[in-house]
Write a protein that holds these residues in place. Structure first.
Motif, mmCIF file in Angstrom:
data_model
loop_
_atom_site.group_PDB
_atom_site.id
_atom_site.type_symbol
_atom_site.label_atom_id
_atom_site.label_comp_id
_atom_site.label_asym_id
_atom_site.label_seq_id
_atom_site.Cartn_x
_atom_site.Cartn_y
_atom_site.Cartn_z
ATOM 1 N N ILE A 142 0.841 -1.204 0.000
ATOM 2 C CA ILE A 142 0.000 0.000 0.000
ATOM 3 C C ILE A 142 0.875 1.253 0.000
ATOM 4 O O ILE A 142 0.665 2.176 -0.794
ATOM 5 N N ILE A 143 1.862 1.288 0.883
ATOM 6 C CA ILE A 143 2.700 2.487 1.017
ATOM 7 C C ILE A 143 3.588 2.690 -0.209
ATOM 8 O O ILE A 143 3.675 3.808 -0.735
ATOM 9 N N PHE A 146 1.426 3.750 -3.133
ATOM 10 C CA PHE A 146 0.953 5.114 -2.943
ATOM 11 C C PHE A 146 2.064 6.127 -3.223
ATOM 12 O O PHE A 146 1.862 7.094 -3.966
ATOM 13 N N TYR A 150 1.437 8.548 -6.277
ATOM 14 C CA TYR A 150 1.109 9.932 -5.927
ATOM 15 C C TYR A 150 2.197 10.889 -6.404
ATOM 16 O O TYR A 150 1.910 11.896 -7.050
ATOM 17 N N ALA A 172 -2.054 13.805 2.385
ATOM 18 C CA ALA A 172 -2.465 12.523 1.798
ATOM 19 C C ALA A 172 -1.893 11.350 2.590
ATOM 20 O O ALA A 172 -2.576 10.337 2.799
ATOM 21 N N LEU A 173 -0.651 11.474 3.043
ATOM 22 C CA LEU A 173 -0.066 10.414 3.874
ATOM 23 C C LEU A 173 -0.795 10.292 5.213
ATOM 24 O O LEU A 173 -1.002 9.180 5.707
ATOM 25 N N LEU A 176 -3.912 8.358 4.329
ATOM 26 C CA LEU A 176 -3.575 6.965 4.056
ATOM 27 C C LEU A 176 -3.264 6.221 5.351
ATOM 28 O O LEU A 176 -3.797 5.123 5.594
#
Length: 186
Positions: A142-143, A146, A150, A172-173, A176
């Motif tokens: 996921i990280i 992203f 992004y 955004a982080l 998330l």
């Protein structure tokens, strides 16, 4: 002046950052170094080999800058610092970053090892968040997805408004990580 492999890689990296990956050629690198193109073969095997060397050098530098950004931090703060540093590296070295992306398709075992160091850093930071350890790989995917997605999508704005893009990435982080905590906290 004696030309070294490091000088060849640096010259090619500078060309990539200034003019883009598509403008890196053996001829252009040789001209930058004031040598004949065949002399480059004393240091590299091919253009593809040179591009991998640029990527490896850039990946190591990027890993080092992200590691430095995480020092003294844990948990979400560390992940956010690494994410911002990821963006900062992309802004400062956009051509090298483009070459790193090329190397994901054209890399070798060394490419995988260096990328593994990046994943190891993020894995350590994920563990510092106190997530369920059975979910580490999911969270890592996921990280990493992203950050790459992004920052790549925001890159064109990052050159003209870097502070705005950094602030938006930070927000955004936060979003998330809030969702990741809801799903994966122990």
């Amino acid at each position: 002046m004696r030309v070294t492999k490091a000088a060849v890689i640096q010259a090619a990296s500078d060309i990539a950052d200034k003019d883009g990956l598509n403008n890196v050629s053996l001829k252009v690198v040789a001209e930058r170094l004031n040598i004949r193109t065949p002399s480059l073969y004393n240091h590299i095997d091919s253009l593809e080999d040179l591009l991998r060397e640029i990527a490896h050098s850039g990946m190591r530098a990027m890993n080092e800058s992200m590691t430095q950004a995480a020092i003294g931090k844990t948990g979400d703060a560390a992940i956010k610092s690494v994410g911002i540093e990821y963006l900062n590296y992309m802004i400062k070295h956009s051509g090298v970053y483009e070459t790193i992306q090329w190397a994901t398709w054209h890399g070798n075992e060394e490419t995988g090892e260096i990328f593994g160091n990046y994943l190891s850093l993020l894995t350590t930071l994920i563990h510092s968040c106190g997530f369920n350890s059975d979910s580490t790989n999911e969270i890592l995917n996921i990280i990493t997805g992203f950050l790459h997605g992004y920052t790549t999508l925001q890159l064109r704005y990052a050159f003209s408004e870097p502070d705005r893009v950094r602030n938006e990435l930070n927000t955004a982080l936060d979003t998330l990580l809030a969702g990741v905590h809801i799903k994966y906290d122990k």
